[in-house]
Each structure stands twice: as C-alpha cells, then as structure tokens.
Design a protein around this motif. Structure first.
Motif, PDB file in Angstrom:
ATOM      1  N   ARG A  99      50.845  70.186  37.532  1.00 31.51           N
ATOM      2  CA  ARG A  99      52.281  70.513  38.057  1.00 31.51           C
ATOM      3  C   ARG A  99      52.896  69.243  38.700  1.00 31.51           C
ATOM      4  O   ARG A  99      51.967  68.516  39.374  1.00 31.51           O
ATOM      5  CB  ARG A  99      52.593  71.529  39.003  1.00 31.51           C
ATOM      6  N   GLY A 100      53.967  68.911  38.816  1.00 28.53           N
ATOM      7  CA  GLY A 100      54.513  67.864  39.581  1.00 28.53           C
ATOM      8  C   GLY A 100      54.587  68.147  40.893  1.00 28.53           C
ATOM      9  O   GLY A 100      54.613  69.479  41.216  1.00 28.53           O
ATOM     10  N   VAL A 101      54.950  67.418  41.815  1.00 26.78           N
ATOM     11  CA  VAL A 101      54.735  67.358  43.299  1.00 26.78           C
ATOM     12  C   VAL A 101      56.158  66.718  43.701  1.00 26.78           C
ATOM     13  O   VAL A 101      56.567  65.628  43.392  1.00 26.78           O
ATOM     14  CB  VAL A 101      53.494  66.818  44.051  1.00 26.78           C
ATOM     15  N   LEU A 102      57.156  67.366  44.239  1.00 29.21           N
ATOM     16  CA  LEU A 102      58.241  67.143  45.003  1.00 29.21           C
ATOM     17  C   LEU A 102      58.015  66.578  46.369  1.00 29.21           C
ATOM     18  O   LEU A 102      57.982  67.630  47.187  1.00 29.21           O
ATOM     19  CB  LEU A 102      59.309  67.882  44.675  1.00 29.21           C
ATOM     20  N   LEU A 165      58.346  64.828  37.160  1.00 27.51           N
ATOM     21  CA  LEU A 165      57.879  66.039  37.374  1.00 27.51           C
ATOM     22  C   LEU A 165      57.233  66.777  36.315  1.00 27.51           C
ATOM     23  O   LEU A 165      56.168  67.542  36.092  1.00 27.51           O
ATOM     24  CB  LEU A 165      58.926  66.999  38.096  1.00 27.51           C
ATOM     25  N   ARG A 166      57.878  66.695  35.137  1.00 31.16           N
ATOM     26  CA  ARG A 166      57.558  67.600  33.667  1.00 31.16           C
ATOM     27  C   ARG A 166      56.091  66.785  33.403  1.00 31.16           C
ATOM     28  O   ARG A 166      55.167  67.752  32.757  1.00 31.16           O
ATOM     29  CB  ARG A 166      58.686  67.720  32.789  1.00 31.16           C
ATOM     30  N   ALA A 204      63.084  71.609  41.578  1.00 34.73           N
ATOM     31  CA  ALA A 204      61.989  72.457  41.564  1.00 34.73           C
ATOM     32  C   ALA A 204      62.128  73.661  40.748  1.00 34.73           C
ATOM     33  O   ALA A 204      61.332  74.025  40.005  1.00 34.73           O
ATOM     34  CB  ALA A 204      61.964  72.912  42.997  1.00 34.73           C
ATOM     35  N   THR A 207      61.423  72.723  36.910  1.00 33.16           N
ATOM     36  CA  THR A 207      60.230  71.959  36.634  1.00 33.16           C
ATOM     37  C   THR A 207      59.055  72.797  37.258  1.00 33.16           C
ATOM     38  O   THR A 207      57.751  72.687  36.613  1.00 33.16           O
ATOM     39  CB  THR A 207      60.093  70.510  37.079  1.00 33.16           C
ATOM     40  N   ALA A 209      57.815  72.462  40.383  1.00 30.71           N
ATOM     41  CA  ALA A 209      57.132  71.507  40.961  1.00 30.71           C
ATOM     42  C   ALA A 209      56.676  72.036  42.269  1.00 30.71           C
ATOM     43  O   ALA A 209      57.409  73.115  42.806  1.00 30.71           O
ATOM     44  CB  ALA A 209      57.834  70.147  41.042  1.00 30.71           C
TER      45      ALA A 209
END
Length: 289
Positions: A99-102, A165-166, A204, A207, A209
C-alpha cells in the motif's frame, strides 16, 4: 545566492539556528503586520500571545536559519543523519502490504527534513508550489533529490500522486496550506473556518493509502531532530467537509505537541480569490473552554 547557501551549509547547525533565531526576533519587532497575525493566530488557538509570541518568532527564525544545512549539507553530518525516528511502524506495515503511504506534514518543526528522511526509505512524491521569487525557486530546485520527486500544485499534479500511491510509494502534502479556489472546503481549524484542501481525503479514498501525520521536532542547540509519526487510523468520511474537519483536528493535535514550532505567522485563514468566504464565528464561539 546558491553559492552563499552552499557556503552556509558548512557551518554548524547550532550556529545557523542561533543566527536564525535572532533574525526571527528582528522580523517580529520590525513587521507590525506579521506580529499582529502571529499573535492573533496564537490567541485563536487558545495560547497567550504575551507568553508565546517571542518563542514562536525565534523558532520560525531557526527554521529559516537551518535551511542551508538541511538543503545542502551532505555526507555523514547531513541533517538526515541527525534525525531520530519514532512511530514509523504503521508506514512500514503499509509498505509490506504493497500500500502507498500518504504523509501529511504541517508547517511544524523542520518539515523540510521530513521528506528527506522518507526518501531514504522509498520513493516519495511531494506536492510543490513554486515560490513567487525566482531566486528562491532556483534554490529549491538545486537541492539534492535522490528518491524525492516534486510535482506542481495543479490539476496535472494529481496524476503523479495517484500513480505513486497506487504503485505502493509515498506521497507528501502540507495539509494546512491554503489551496486555490475550488480545491478546498471551509472547515474549522482551531475553532475558526479555514479554507482546507480536499486532496488528502480524495487520495486516500481512491488508493487505500495509509495516512500518517508527521513532524520533525527541532531539538535545542543543534542536536538534530525527532521525527514523530502518528497514524490516521479510521477511514475518512465521504463528505468532504467532514473529512477536512477530521484532518484539521488531527493536525491540531500534532501542533499542540510543540506549539512553539508552528508557523503561526502563516496566513492560514485567508480566503483565496474566487472562494466563498465562510461566516466567521463570534469570539464566544471560538474561546477555549
């Protein structure tokens, strides 16, 4: 100016911060408009300006003084080598899951070093609003980047953020930066309506995230920084005003950890041209209980 910044980066961090602190006090004394806004924003958040204003002005100056060191010092004595990290486990877990991180990093502490540290771990794409002054923009663009990428704060910049993020990468935003008209909603910030970006919630939601609140606490006497991570656990509501309100509340909580290191002189409550100003609450409604 670039040569000057590179030369200044060779000086000790504590010396640069001390000189910056004096500069911050000088600006506070010389600029009535800056002084009035700083004190008003402190009072709005429930702090006594007479007790905190000078400390805030000094910390703001330290932030400016440390810029050459943070941007251009390299090697084993670089700023990123002076950062102690606390609470990054949720970000690591998200990365392990693909997973992406925001990262949401407000104007608190040394926010410039936060993205540099994150770029040590994985690629990160940061939303970038070019400075108005050309020489400042030249300095910003001359910084070493590594895995740190920047995209413009425009509609076109949305695609690289989504893509990052994806792809399981990281994205960094300043959640307390006033967006352009049409890119935000009015939501309370320390009890007063502030035009707040909707981009973090949209990213968020699109995605999945992991949202992380982050700030780099500036330690005294050039000792370095502590990078604090606070995960945003609960899903954001679909309503953009409710989502922006939740994010503002999380940012407020982070600021209250080290309020002296927040940029209270920033014009957070401005109405961007073309936006519909919100009705301001009465003093009784905004006074802390």
């Amino acid at each position: 100016m670039l040569r000057l910044f590179r030369a200044l980066s060779l000086l000790p961090l504590g010396l640069l911060q001390a000189a910056g602190g004096l500069l911050g006090l000088a600006v506070y004394a010389a600029s009535p408009a800056y002084r009035e806004r700083l004190r008003a924003n402190l009072a709005q958040a429930g702090y006594a300006p007479d007790r905190m204003a000078l400390a805030v002005a000094r910390e703001t100056g330290r932030m400016l003084g440390e810029m050459p060191f943070v941007w251009f010092r390299s090697g084993p004595r670089a700023a990123v080598r002076r950062v102690r990290v606390e609470g990054r486990e949720p970000a690591d877990q998200a990365a392990a899951e693909g997973r992406g991180v925001l990262y949401l990093t407000p104007h608190l502490g040394c926010f410039e070093v936060s993205a540099q540290v994150a770029a040590e771990w994985r690629p990160i794409t940061v939303l970038y609003r070019p400075p108005r002054k050309a020489w400042v923009d030249k300095l910003v663009r001359a910084r070493p980047r590594g895995q740190l990428r920047t995209v413009p704060a425009t509609i076109a910049g949305m695609r690289p953020l989504l893509r990052a993020l994806r792809n399981g990468e990281a994205v960094g935003l300043l959640p307390d930066q006033a967006p352009a008209a049409g890119e935000g909603v009015w939501a309370p910030f320390f009890g007063r309506p502030a035009y707040t970006m909707t981009l973090p919630a949209r990213l968020a939601q699109l995605t999945g995230a992991q949202i992380m609140l982050v700030f780099a606490e500036r330690l005294p006497r050039g000792q370095g920084y502590i990078l604090h991570f606070r995960p945003f656990e609960d899903p954001l509501p679909d309503d953009p005003v409710e989502a922006a309100t939740r994010i503002n509340q999380a940012v407020e909580s982070l600021i209250r950890m080290r309020p002296q290191q927040y940029l209270w002189g920033y014009n957070r409550y401005k109405a961007p041209p073309g936006s519909m100003p919100a009705t301001q609450p009465s003093p009784a409604e905004t006074s802390p209980s």
